[in-house]
Each structure stands twice: as C-alpha cells, then as structure tokens.
Design an enzyme around this catalytic site. Sequence first.
Site, PDB file in Angstrom:
ATOM      1  N   LYS A  38       1.359  -1.262   0.048  1.00 36.52           N
ATOM      2  CA  LYS A  38       0.212   0.260  -0.156  1.00 36.52           C
ATOM      3  C   LYS A  38       0.931   1.485  -0.211  1.00 36.52           C
ATOM      4  O   LYS A  38       2.156   1.363   0.249  1.00 36.52           O
ATOM      5  CB  LYS A  38      -0.943   0.359   1.133  1.00 36.52           C
ATOM      6  CG  LYS A  38      -0.265  -0.039   2.230  1.00 36.52           C
ATOM      7  CD  LYS A  38      -1.064  -0.525   3.518  1.00 36.52           C
ATOM      8  CE  LYS A  38      -0.239  -0.369   5.354  1.00 36.52           C
ATOM      9  NZ  LYS A  38      -0.823  -1.327   5.632  1.00 36.52           N
ATOM     10  N   TYR A 247      17.475  29.859   5.114  1.00 35.27           N
ATOM     11  CA  TYR A 247      16.412  30.632   6.344  1.00 35.27           C
ATOM     12  C   TYR A 247      16.034  30.854   7.582  1.00 35.27           C
ATOM     13  O   TYR A 247      17.049  30.209   8.536  1.00 35.27           O
ATOM     14  CB  TYR A 247      14.728  30.432   5.890  1.00 35.27           C
ATOM     15  CG  TYR A 247      14.758  30.648   4.750  1.00 35.27           C
ATOM     16  CD1 TYR A 247      14.368  31.178   4.365  1.00 35.27           C
ATOM     17  CD2 TYR A 247      13.978  29.112   3.741  1.00 35.27           C
ATOM     18  CE1 TYR A 247      13.460  31.903   3.416  1.00 35.27           C
ATOM     19  CE2 TYR A 247      13.696  28.969   2.735  1.00 35.27           C
ATOM     20  CZ  TYR A 247      13.268  30.383   1.877  1.00 35.27           C
ATOM     21  OH  TYR A 247      12.638  30.914   0.692  1.00 35.27           O
TER      22      TYR A 247
HETATM   23  C1  LIG Z   1      -0.269  -1.808   6.538  1.00 34.31           C
HETATM   24  C2  LIG Z   1      -0.656  -3.579   7.242  1.00 34.31           C
HETATM   25  C3  LIG Z   1       0.223  -3.813   7.282  1.00 34.31           C
HETATM   26  C4  LIG Z   1       1.896  -4.083   7.211  1.00 34.31           C
HETATM   27  O1  LIG Z   1       2.185  -3.792   8.293  1.00 34.31           O
HETATM   28  P1  LIG Z   1       3.792  -3.287   9.040  1.00 34.31           P
HETATM   29  O2  LIG Z   1       3.865  -2.573  10.122  1.00 34.31           O
HETATM   30  O3  LIG Z   1       4.147  -1.962   7.576  1.00 34.31           O
HETATM   31  O4  LIG Z   1       4.682  -4.096   8.677  1.00 34.31           O
HETATM   32  C5  LIG Z   1      -0.086  -5.143   7.742  1.00 34.31           C
HETATM   33  N1  LIG Z   1      -1.449  -5.724   8.147  1.00 34.31           N
HETATM   34  C6  LIG Z   1      -2.555  -4.555   7.660  1.00 34.31           C
HETATM   35  C7  LIG Z   1      -4.001  -5.055   8.325  1.00 34.31           C
HETATM   36  C8  LIG Z   1      -1.890  -3.388   7.722  1.00 34.31           C
HETATM   37  O5  LIG Z   1      -3.034  -2.688   7.601  1.00 34.31           O
END
Ligand SMILES: *Cc1c(COP(=O)(O)O)cnc(C)c1O
Length: 348
Positions: A38, A247
């Site tokens: 994602k 800055y």
């Molecule tokens: C994002 C997510 C993961 C992965 O989690 P990490 O902490 O990045 O390893 C796994 N399961 C679900 C449901 C998630 O939303």
Amino acid sequence: MNLPASPLRLRLDKSALVANWRWLKQQSGSAACGAAIKADGYGTDAAGALQYLADAGCRDFFVATWAEALALLPLAKGLSLSVLHGLREEDMPVARQAGIKPVLNTVQQIQRWKDAGGGPCDVMVDTGINRLGLSMDEALGQVLDGLQIRTLMSHLACADTDHPLNMLQLDRFSRLRPTISAERYSLANSAGICLGRDYAFDLTRPGLALYGGVPRDEARGHIRQVAFPEAEILQRKTVRAGEGIGYNATLMAPRDMELAILNIGYADGYLRNFSNKGAALATDGTVLPVAGRVSMDLLIIDVSMQPELKEGDWVTIDYVLEQASALSGLSQYELLTGLGERFERYWQ
Ligand SMILES: *Cc1c(COP(=O)(O)O)cnc(C)c1O
C-alpha cells in the site's frame, strides 16, 4: 518534448528488498509470507516491489484502496491482491476484476458481497486495535456463514513494543480459528513476525521491514536499507565565518565554510526535522552535515571536507531509517511514505 533528467532520484535496491522478504519468510516458519505494498510500496514503487517479490516467490499482496489495486492490474497468474479498506457500494464494479479481492470489515460489507453473488474474499476481525474489522462478537455470530473466506485476518496494535495486548490479541485470534472456517489465518505484520512463530499462523503480512524499516530489536542486523534518496548539487559556494546560513540564519558559519546546495527539500518529504541534524554522504562515505534549515525545495550541506565535489555531482542523503527516525522524531513509516512525487525512482 523530452523531460530533462530529474535532479532528484530515489535509488531502490532490489536485492535488499528480496533479502528482507526472505528473512521475514524464514522468520515466519512454515507460514507463507506476503507483502503489504500500500501507499505505493511505502513510498518506494508498488509495481516494482510487486514484480521483484513475486519473482522471489511471494504470492499474497495487500493494498489499502481499490485505486491502488487497479493500478497494479493485470496481475500475473497465481498472485493474490487484497484490498484492506473494504467494500463500499461504489467499489462493487471494480471489486469483481480477476485476481483482486476485498477484505470485508463490516456486517454491511459482508451483506453487500453476498448480495452481489459472493466469491473469494478476506475478512478482518478486530481483536483489540479498535480500527477496521468485525468485532469478536460479530465474527463469532452467524454473519460469516456462507462466505468463501480465503484469509481470516486480524491486525496487531502494539507488536513493535512488549505490551500485554500482544498476547491478548493472540489469544483472541486463536479462539476465532477453530470456529470460523477459512483457507488461511493471518495475524502478523513486520513487528508481529519478530514476536515469534506463534504469531505467524498460515500467512504473515510484513510491510515496513520489506522496505528497510527495523520494527523491533530482533530484526536489527537482518534488515537492509532499500530506499536511498540522491540529490544533485546545484551550486557550490564559500561563506565567510560569521555569515548566516539558510532561512532565519539558524546556523552562523563558525569558520570559513564550503557549502553545496542540493535539489531536495521538505516538499520532497525531507522534513525540517533534519535542519542542522541530518547529513548527506559523499561517494567515499564522508559525512556532509546539513547546514541550517531545510527549505521547501533545497538543502544546504557542509562540503568543506570535500574540495572536489562540484556543481552537477550527486550525493546520497543519509536515510538509514532507524537512525533517521531517532534523529528526526519521525516514524520509520513516515520517513518512507513521505518521499514525494519529484523523485525519479529507479531500481538497481
Ligand atoms: C499496513 C498493514 C500491514 C503491514 O504492517 P507493517 O507494520 O508495515 O509491517 C499488515 N496488515 C495490515 C492489515 C496493514 O494495514
């Protein structure tokens, strides 16, 4: 007209990505190891991550939204792609595309899926994070009857720390397992994998650690950096002792200094937390400290130690996630997913 080459790049290390996945898979024991891709593969490049991980044997992928899933179609044969954020009415037309399936989170979503004819799906149960998912009571009732559940999953709230909720969620999930029929059961994210084999069930779902994040001490030394921001030097100049730099002149040159101005700033995700703290690295590893504030599109570094660095040369930003997180106060997740659109991403 062809665009000129970008003065900002994100080098992505294929072999590190695959090595991280292999380590997580090994830690998962007999469970399969999937991949959360994602947010464009946590700011890297979801399509590339999917391809290289699939080549290495990964079969189960997770995105947040249907738009993210559609961008990855068509899927190679044998791959599964699950959409974590559920199934709204407006998602129905795309939800029927081959290879992608919804993670059903609510009773209403389950009804919607059944009304549309059902088919393979995943189901999320909330065992204690109080985020998405059916409640334990809902899951133990009748609503799931008749569903074709590929993966029944839950998500850990505190796996990156030693918190009593870890064991409690494990117990609750273990209670669901014999009563809800599914092909596979899945609980652990990256940090959850480090908690031990009990947490792995049939399928693990790492994200962060694939991309170089160290979720817990157990992973340190096993996880390799994947994402390397690289910026071009746009100008080199000398400042005299006593001059203000950047800055608000937050740094006054303590001596005559040589500076390089880089094409990267907070609009690219390199936030002001790194002002006077971060560093770039020359090709020989020399540390080139950030001088003054990070600007929106520019960064000033001290190159006094590198007389040969010049306009048009490239430096790598020091972006080892665990250290960068400690330095900046930003989470490793934020450091990755904040990397912006202006990077030209390339796998090597
Ligand atoms: C994002 C997510 C993961 C992965 O989690 P990490 O902490 O990045 O390893 C796994 N399961 C679900 C449901 C998630 O939303």
